[in-house]
Design a protein around this motif. Structure first.
Motif, PDB file in Angstrom:
ATOM      1  N   PHE A 152       0.844  -1.320   0.009  1.00  0.00           N
ATOM      2  CA  PHE A 152      -0.051  -0.089  -0.075  1.00  0.00           C
ATOM      3  C   PHE A 152       1.004   1.323  -0.081  1.00  0.00           C
ATOM      4  N   GLU A 153       2.033   1.233   0.536  1.00  0.00           N
ATOM      5  CA  GLU A 153       3.112   2.295   0.802  1.00  0.00           C
ATOM      6  C   GLU A 153       3.812   2.544  -0.482  1.00  0.00           C
ATOM      7  N   ASN A 154       4.117   1.526  -1.291  1.00  0.00           N
ATOM      8  CA  ASN A 154       5.165   1.352  -2.329  1.00  0.00           C
ATOM      9  C   ASN A 154       4.407   0.783  -3.585  1.00  0.00           C
ATOM     10  N   GLU A 155       4.025   1.441  -4.365  1.00  0.00           N
ATOM     11  CA  GLU A 155       3.039   0.711  -5.717  1.00  0.00           C
ATOM     12  C   GLU A 155       4.108   0.180  -6.664  1.00  0.00           C
ATOM     13  N   GLU A 156       5.478   0.613  -6.540  1.00  0.00           N
ATOM     14  CA  GLU A 156       6.218  -0.178  -7.430  1.00  0.00           C
ATOM     15  C   GLU A 156       6.762  -1.515  -6.986  1.00  0.00           C
ATOM     16  N   SER A 157       6.852  -1.660  -5.665  1.00  0.00           N
ATOM     17  CA  SER A 157       7.339  -3.169  -5.296  1.00  0.00           C
ATOM     18  C   SER A 157       5.878  -3.913  -5.586  1.00  0.00           C
ATOM     19  N   PHE A 158       4.444  -3.286  -5.158  1.00  0.00           N
ATOM     20  CA  PHE A 158       3.665  -4.112  -5.312  1.00  0.00           C
ATOM     21  C   PHE A 158       3.401  -4.549  -6.843  1.00  0.00           C
ATOM     22  N   TYR A 159       3.532  -3.761  -7.907  1.00  0.00           N
ATOM     23  CA  TYR A 159       3.539  -4.182  -9.365  1.00  0.00           C
ATOM     24  C   TYR A 159       4.642  -5.356  -9.458  1.00  0.00           C
ATOM     25  N   GLU A 160       5.734  -4.970  -8.977  1.00  0.00           N
ATOM     26  CA  GLU A 160       6.812  -6.220  -9.076  1.00  0.00           C
ATOM     27  C   GLU A 160       6.281  -7.551  -8.509  1.00  0.00           C
ATOM     28  N   ALA A 161       5.795  -7.604  -7.357  1.00  0.00           N
ATOM     29  CA  ALA A 161       5.298  -8.644  -6.516  1.00  0.00           C
ATOM     30  C   ALA A 161       4.087  -9.283  -7.361  1.00  0.00           C
ATOM     31  N   LYS A 162       3.218  -8.162  -8.064  1.00  0.00           N
ATOM     32  CA  LYS A 162       2.113  -8.812  -8.597  1.00  0.00           C
ATOM     33  C   LYS A 162       2.319  -9.572  -9.858  1.00  0.00           C
ATOM     34  N   GLN A 163       3.545  -9.162 -10.782  1.00  0.00           N
ATOM     35  CA  GLN A 163       3.918  -9.888 -11.965  1.00  0.00           C
ATOM     36  C   GLN A 163       4.598 -11.063 -11.526  1.00  0.00           C
ATOM     37  N   ARG A 164       5.372 -11.222 -10.153  1.00  0.00           N
ATOM     38  CA  ARG A 164       5.973 -12.349  -9.824  1.00  0.00           C
ATOM     39  C   ARG A 164       4.679 -13.393  -9.322  1.00  0.00           C
ATOM     40  N   ALA A 165       3.765 -13.027  -8.630  1.00  0.00           N
ATOM     41  CA  ALA A 165       2.861 -13.744  -8.107  1.00  0.00           C
ATOM     42  C   ALA A 165       1.945 -14.318  -9.621  1.00  0.00           C
ATOM     43  N   TYR A 166       1.730 -13.668 -10.447  1.00  0.00           N
ATOM     44  CA  TYR A 166       1.018 -14.306 -11.528  1.00  0.00           C
ATOM     45  C   TYR A 166       1.917 -15.325 -12.291  1.00  0.00           C
ATOM     46  N   GLU A 167       3.278 -14.962 -12.345  1.00  0.00           N
ATOM     47  CA  GLU A 167       4.117 -15.952 -12.913  1.00  0.00           C
ATOM     48  C   GLU A 167       4.219 -17.309 -12.214  1.00  0.00           C
ATOM     49  N   MET A 168       4.102 -17.129 -10.946  1.00  0.00           N
ATOM     50  CA  MET A 168       4.027 -18.382 -10.027  1.00  0.00           C
ATOM     51  C   MET A 168       2.735 -19.044 -10.384  1.00  0.00           C
ATOM     52  N   ILE A 169       1.737 -18.431 -10.372  1.00  0.00           N
ATOM     53  CA  ILE A 169       0.458 -18.919 -10.488  1.00  0.00           C
ATOM     54  C   ILE A 169       0.294 -19.877 -11.966  1.00  0.00           C
ATOM     55  N   THR A 170       1.056 -19.047 -12.872  1.00  0.00           N
ATOM     56  CA  THR A 170       0.913 -19.630 -14.321  1.00  0.00           C
ATOM     57  C   THR A 170       1.838 -21.135 -14.383  1.00  0.00           C
ATOM     58  N   GLN A 171       2.659 -21.024 -13.612  1.00  0.00           N
ATOM     59  CA  GLN A 171       3.732 -22.230 -13.527  1.00  0.00           C
ATOM     60  C   GLN A 171       3.031 -23.404 -12.654  1.00  0.00           C
ATOM     61  N   ASN A 172       2.390 -22.931 -11.868  1.00  0.00           N
ATOM     62  CA  ASN A 172       1.703 -24.259 -10.902  1.00  0.00           C
ATOM     63  C   ASN A 172       0.130 -23.413 -10.658  1.00  0.00           C
ATOM     64  N   ILE A 173      -0.503 -24.014 -11.510  1.00  0.00           N
ATOM     65  CA  ILE A 173      -2.183 -23.453 -11.623  1.00  0.00           C
ATOM     66  C   ILE A 173      -2.688 -23.867 -10.244  1.00  0.00           C
ATOM     67  N   GLN A 174      -2.510 -24.912  -9.595  1.00  0.00           N
ATOM     68  CA  GLN A 174      -2.997 -25.111  -8.338  1.00  0.00           C
ATOM     69  C   GLN A 174      -2.957 -24.053  -7.286  1.00  0.00           C
ATOM     70  N   MET A 175      -2.098 -23.306  -7.530  1.00  0.00           N
ATOM     71  CA  MET A 175      -1.824 -21.917  -6.532  1.00  0.00           C
ATOM     72  C   MET A 175      -3.053 -20.939  -6.774  1.00  0.00           C
ATOM     73  N   PHE A 176      -3.834 -21.310  -7.630  1.00  0.00           N
ATOM     74  CA  PHE A 176      -4.905 -20.335  -8.000  1.00  0.00           C
ATOM     75  C   PHE A 176      -5.938 -20.398  -7.184  1.00  0.00           C
ATOM     76  N   SER A 177      -5.948 -21.647  -6.580  1.00  0.00           N
ATOM     77  CA  SER A 177      -7.104 -22.018  -5.391  1.00  0.00           C
ATOM     78  C   SER A 177      -6.907 -21.029  -4.457  1.00  0.00           C
ATOM     79  N   LEU A 178      -5.599 -20.607  -3.909  1.00  0.00           N
ATOM     80  CA  LEU A 178      -5.507 -19.476  -2.867  1.00  0.00           C
ATOM     81  C   LEU A 178      -6.017 -18.153  -3.286  1.00  0.00           C
TER      82      LEU A 178
END
Length: 131
Positions: free
Chosen positions: A53-79
């Motif tokens: 919430f305090e740092n949008e840039e780090s959020f966008y980096e983490a968001k990209q990383r999270a979506y990449e993780m989910i794409t590689q392991n679709i079971q994580m999408f249940s979370l």
């Protein structure tokens, strides 16, 4: 969980922060058996979410990383589905992003698609002729 859930707390906050926090708390306390450890994990998730919430840039980096993780392991999408339960607009957006990423990552090359169609056609022609 510690990587994915803070990202989706921030995403869910666009629609309903309180509901998202309740959902994440429920996820953590369901998956982590020890109450003491669950409290520590939940605090860590909320600490990371606060940083987003305090740092949008780090959020966008983490968001990209999270979506990449989910794409590689679709079971994580249940979370993600559990974290955004009742937050339909953001869940729909996330589903579209994951679907697009998944299709792009696992798309067959044109030549392979052509060969596969040919094999399927031959298989079904043979199956149809045997009956």
């Amino acid at each position: 969980m510690i990587i994915l859930l803070p990202v989706f707390v921030k995403i869910g906050a666009n629609e309903n922060l309180e509901r998202t926090i309740q959902n994440v708390r429920k996820i953590v306390f369901t998956h982590v058996r020890s109450r003491r450890i669950a409290v520590m994990v939940f605090r860590r998730i909320m600490f990371k979410a606060k940083k987003f919430f305090e740092n949008e840039e780090s959020f966008y980096e983490a968001k990209q990383r999270a979506y990449e993780m989910i794409t590689q392991n679709i079971q994580m999408f249940s979370l993600v589905m559990d974290a955004l339960d009742g937050i339909d607009r953001e869940l729909g957006r996330s589903m579209m992003i994951v679907k697009k990423n998944y299709e792009e990552s696992f798309e067959l090359p044109a030549e392979t698609k052509r060969l596969l169609r040919y094999q399927e056609k031959r298989y079904f022609e043979n199956e149809g002729g045997v009956s």
